[in-house]
Motif scaffolding. Structure first.
Motif, PDB file in Angstrom:
ATOM      1  N   MET A  18       0.828  -1.206   0.000  1.00 29.75           N
ATOM      2  CA  MET A  18       0.000   0.000   0.000  1.00 29.75           C
ATOM      3  C   MET A  18       0.861   1.253   0.000  1.00 29.75           C
ATOM      4  N   HIS A  19       1.971   1.219   0.719  1.00 26.81           N
ATOM      5  CA  HIS A  19       2.876   2.369   0.739  1.00 26.81           C
ATOM      6  C   HIS A  19       3.441   2.632  -0.657  1.00 26.81           C
ATOM      7  N   ALA A  20       3.762   1.561  -1.396  1.00 30.18           N
ATOM      8  CA  ALA A  20       4.316   1.720  -2.739  1.00 30.18           C
ATOM      9  C   ALA A  20       3.305   2.312  -3.713  1.00 30.18           C
ATOM     10  N   VAL A  21       2.030   2.066  -3.480  1.00 29.47           N
ATOM     11  CA  VAL A  21       0.990   2.502  -4.415  1.00 29.47           C
ATOM     12  C   VAL A  21       0.323   3.801  -3.958  1.00 29.47           C
ATOM     13  N   GLU A  22       0.567   4.191  -2.727  1.00 31.05           N
ATOM     14  CA  GLU A  22      -0.167   5.301  -2.122  1.00 31.05           C
ATOM     15  C   GLU A  22      -0.078   6.585  -2.954  1.00 31.05           C
ATOM     16  N   GLY A  23       1.118   6.913  -3.443  1.00 24.46           N
ATOM     17  CA  GLY A  23       1.269   8.145  -4.212  1.00 24.46           C
ATOM     18  C   GLY A  23       0.427   8.142  -5.466  1.00 24.46           C
ATOM     19  N   ALA A  24       0.470   7.043  -6.217  1.00 25.69           N
ATOM     20  CA  ALA A  24      -0.309   6.950  -7.452  1.00 25.69           C
ATOM     21  C   ALA A  24      -1.807   6.961  -7.155  1.00 25.69           C
ATOM     22  N   ALA A  25      -2.213   6.292  -6.072  1.00 24.85           N
ATOM     23  CA  ALA A  25      -3.634   6.270  -5.714  1.00 24.85           C
ATOM     24  C   ALA A  25      -4.121   7.663  -5.339  1.00 24.85           C
ATOM     25  N   THR A  26      -3.320   8.372  -4.570  1.00 21.13           N
ATOM     26  CA  THR A  26      -3.689   9.738  -4.193  1.00 21.13           C
ATOM     27  C   THR A  26      -3.821  10.617  -5.425  1.00 21.13           C
ATOM     28  N   GLY A  27      -2.941  10.396  -6.387  1.00 25.11           N
ATOM     29  CA  GLY A  27      -2.968  11.191  -7.603  1.00 25.11           C
ATOM     30  C   GLY A  27      -4.252  11.044  -8.389  1.00 25.11           C
ATOM     31  N   VAL A  28      -4.926   9.907  -8.269  1.00 20.62           N
ATOM     32  CA  VAL A  28      -6.208   9.711  -8.962  1.00 20.62           C
ATOM     33  C   VAL A  28      -7.382   9.742  -7.978  1.00 20.62           C
ATOM     34  N   GLN A  29      -7.115  10.260  -6.762  1.00 21.04           N
ATOM     35  CA  GLN A  29      -8.155  10.463  -5.739  1.00 21.04           C
ATOM     36  C   GLN A  29      -8.823   9.162  -5.316  1.00 21.04           C
ATOM     37  N   VAL A  30      -7.997   8.129  -5.132  1.00 22.62           N
ATOM     38  CA  VAL A  30      -8.496   6.826  -4.667  1.00 22.62           C
ATOM     39  C   VAL A  30      -7.894   6.534  -3.300  1.00 22.62           C
ATOM     40  N   THR A  31      -8.707   6.012  -2.395  1.00 24.58           N
ATOM     41  CA  THR A  31      -8.272   5.678  -1.044  1.00 24.58           C
ATOM     42  C   THR A  31      -8.027   4.174  -0.929  1.00 24.58           C
ATOM     43  N   LEU A  32      -6.934   3.811  -0.269  1.00 25.86           N
ATOM     44  CA  LEU A  32      -6.614   2.404  -0.047  1.00 25.86           C
ATOM     45  C   LEU A  32      -6.960   2.022   1.384  1.00 25.86           C
ATOM     46  N   GLU A  33      -7.624   0.894   1.548  1.00 26.94           N
ATOM     47  CA  GLU A  33      -7.966   0.376   2.874  1.00 26.94           C
ATOM     48  C   GLU A  33      -7.612  -1.098   2.946  1.00 26.94           C
ATOM     49  N   ALA A  34      -7.357  -1.581   4.169  1.00 26.97           N
ATOM     50  CA  ALA A  34      -6.969  -2.987   4.348  1.00 26.97           C
ATOM     51  C   ALA A  34      -7.704  -3.587   5.531  1.00 26.97           C
ATOM     52  N   ARG A  35      -8.005  -4.873   5.428  1.00 22.56           N
ATOM     53  CA  ARG A  35      -8.593  -5.631   6.539  1.00 22.56           C
ATOM     54  C   ARG A  35      -7.920  -7.002   6.541  1.00 22.56           C
ATOM     55  N   ILE A  36      -7.170  -7.277   7.605  1.00 24.38           N
ATOM     56  CA  ILE A  36      -6.339  -8.480   7.663  1.00 24.38           C
ATOM     57  C   ILE A  36      -6.636  -9.235   8.945  1.00 24.38           C
ATOM     58  N   ASP A  37      -6.795 -10.534   8.842  1.00 30.72           N
ATOM     59  CA  ASP A  37      -6.997 -11.344  10.047  1.00 30.72           C
ATOM     60  C   ASP A  37      -5.773 -11.224  10.947  1.00 30.72           C
ATOM     61  N   PRO A  38      -5.989 -11.027  12.251  1.00 27.09           N
ATOM     62  CA  PRO A  38      -4.855 -10.857  13.177  1.00 27.09           C
ATOM     63  C   PRO A  38      -3.924 -12.077  13.173  1.00 27.09           C
ATOM     64  N   GLY A  39      -2.629 -11.802  13.177  1.00 29.35           N
ATOM     65  CA  GLY A  39      -1.633 -12.867  13.274  1.00 29.35           C
ATOM     66  C   GLY A  39      -1.459 -13.703  12.034  1.00 29.35           C
ATOM     67  N   LEU A  40      -2.084 -13.315  10.927  1.00 31.76           N
ATOM     68  CA  LEU A  40      -2.011 -14.119   9.702  1.00 31.76           C
ATOM     69  C   LEU A  40      -0.617 -14.040   9.097  1.00 31.76           C
ATOM     70  N   ASP A  41      -0.058 -15.204   8.748  1.00 26.91           N
ATOM     71  CA  ASP A  41       1.225 -15.240   8.049  1.00 26.91           C
ATOM     72  C   ASP A  41       1.161 -16.244   6.913  1.00 26.91           C
ATOM     73  N   VAL A  42       2.151 -16.181   6.024  1.00 23.07           N
ATOM     74  CA  VAL A  42       2.227 -17.096   4.886  1.00 23.07           C
ATOM     75  C   VAL A  42       3.660 -17.561   4.728  1.00 23.07           C
ATOM     76  N   TRP A  43       3.828 -18.655   3.980  1.00 26.84           N
ATOM     77  CA  TRP A  43       5.148 -19.147   3.637  1.00 26.84           C
ATOM     78  C   TRP A  43       5.370 -18.788   2.165  1.00 26.84           C
ATOM     79  N   ALA A  44       6.091 -17.682   1.938  1.00 24.72           N
ATOM     80  CA  ALA A  44       6.206 -17.165   0.582  1.00 24.72           C
ATOM     81  C   ALA A  44       7.417 -16.254   0.470  1.00 24.72           C
TER      82      ALA A  44
END
Length: 413
Positions: free
Chosen positions: A270-296
């Protein structure tokens, strides 16, 4: 999307609905085609050698069973299309092995089937038609109107005949594939030439004006430099994307998986895209299950998320919200990137994951991008052992889904 709502089912979880299987089936161009002697000969042999009144080559998509060849007694229905959910043949694809039914009236898989109720198919022996790439297209089967105990010798004989059916299909696919490769090569050269020519023309024009000296010390000179720099960046992205995709699809890109917190991956993306999103007046939001991890591989997962978020922001109207959701699904984590844009037509849902494919041919010009991002996303996710798919309604936005494992895959997988 509410917290308790379920995303559309990943088609890969149902063997009959597996997109790769369906693509392989449609690539044969046999579904719905006219009878042919090469297949009819094999059903006749199957019926005669196994002393069965009925023999068929059935092809199954996710909704229907189509009889490509049918050796049947007089009075058998002419319509070759039948509902797949009640068919006996579907079980050969679900179980990926021969299905032996001595008495359908006593077999819980088919005892309520319309084929038993209306056509009195009591005994059945079917062998899946599995191509060398692992995709099951349908079945070579024999059936009867009385109970029958099928012998191991009969199963082996039908399996040998089924191998002849798949050989016939693969010979046709090989010819079709060679033609497709030739067409794709021509198309690829044309597209890449266009993608390279457009920014190079812009760079050359900008540098030519600067070299003439007519713009020295003017605001236009700075603008020309910016145009040249932007188009140089576009060329670099195109080349990097092409190299990435080639390495991914050839298996030469090594992943470095580790246990990583999903929240950190989403935050970086989201940090990497934030500038471009702001430039087109789009808001980024996130909802993540607590403690979620992946092997990747964290860098590659961020690459996937950045690509999906960038696309979502580009195609969302001003004032819209792009949402990232990550949920614990047991052995996997399910990611969703949802936009409120124009959506994707149903006939483009699979094509958008291919190289240089856009929903609209003007997108590359109006929205930017190389047309390789979604193909790269799919390759990265698949190399991790996950799946990626999209649900969309034209005019109401799209949701891209992908899964990643939460634990390392066993050796050899």
């Amino acid at each position: 999307m509410s917290r308790d709502s379920e995303p559309p089912q990943d088609p890969g979880t149902d063997p009959l609905r597996d997109p790769a299987r369906l693509a392989a089936l449609h690539a044969t161009a046999l579904l719905g085609s006219a009878p042919e002697e090469s297949f009819d000969r094999l059903t006749r042999i199957a019926a005669e050698f196994l002393d069965a009144p009925l023999a068929l080559v059935n092809l199954l998509d996710d909704q229907r069973q189509f009889a490509k060849s049918c050796f049947a007694p007089p009075g058998w229905p002419d319509d070759p299309n039948s509902p797949v959910e009640e068919s006996y043949c579907r079980w050969t694809i679900v179980e990926r092995q021969p299905v032996v039914i001595a008495d359908a009236r006593k077999d819980e898989r088919v005892r309520d089937s319309v084929f038993l109720r209306d056509l009195n198919l009591v005994s059945y022996l079917g062998v899946p038609l599995i191509l060398s790439n692992g995709h099951a297209l349908g079945t070579l089967c024999v059936a009867g109107f009385e109970p029958r105990e099928w012998t191991e010798r009969e199963v082996r004989l039908l399996a040998d005949l089924a191998a002849s059916v798949t050989t016939e299909v693969e010979l046709r696919l090989d010819v079709a594939e060679r033609r497709q490769i030739a067409r794709l090569k021509d198309e690829f050269v044309s597209i890449v030439a266009h993608e390279l020519r457009t920014p190079l023309t812009s760079i050359r024009g900008s540098l030519g004006l600067l070299a003439s000296g007519r713009l020295n010390g003017t605001p236009q000179a700075q603008r020309m430099l910016e145009i040249a720099a932007q188009n140089s960046d576009r060329l670099v992205r195109l080349i990097n994307d092409m190299l990435d995709l080639d390495r991914l699809q050839s298996g030469r890109l090594e992943l470095n998986p580790a246990r990583v917190e999903v929240a950190r991956l989403v935050e970086q993306s989201m940090h990497a895209v934030e500038g471009a999103a702001t430039g087109v007046q789009v808001t980024l939001e996130a909802r993540i299950d607590p403690g979620l991890d992946v092997w990747a591989d964290p860098d590659r997962v961020v690459q996937v998320l950045v690509n999906l978020l960038s696309n979502a922001a580009k195609f969302s109207p001003p004032g819209a919200v792009v949402e990232v959701v990550a949920e614990n699904r047991g052995e996997q984590a399910l990611f969703q990137v949802r936009d409120r844009g124009r959506g994707i037509p149903a006939d483009k849902l699979d094509a958008i994951f291919e190289r240089f494919r856009q929903v609209d041919s003007s997108d590359a010009r109006d929205k930017g991008g190389t047309g390789l991002g979604l193909a790269i996303c799919r390759s990265i996710v698949q190399q991790h052992g996950g799946r990626v798919w999209v649900a969309s309604e034209w005019g109401k936005g799209s949701t891209f889904f992908f899964t990643l494992p939460r634990e390392p895959r066993p050796a050899g997988e």
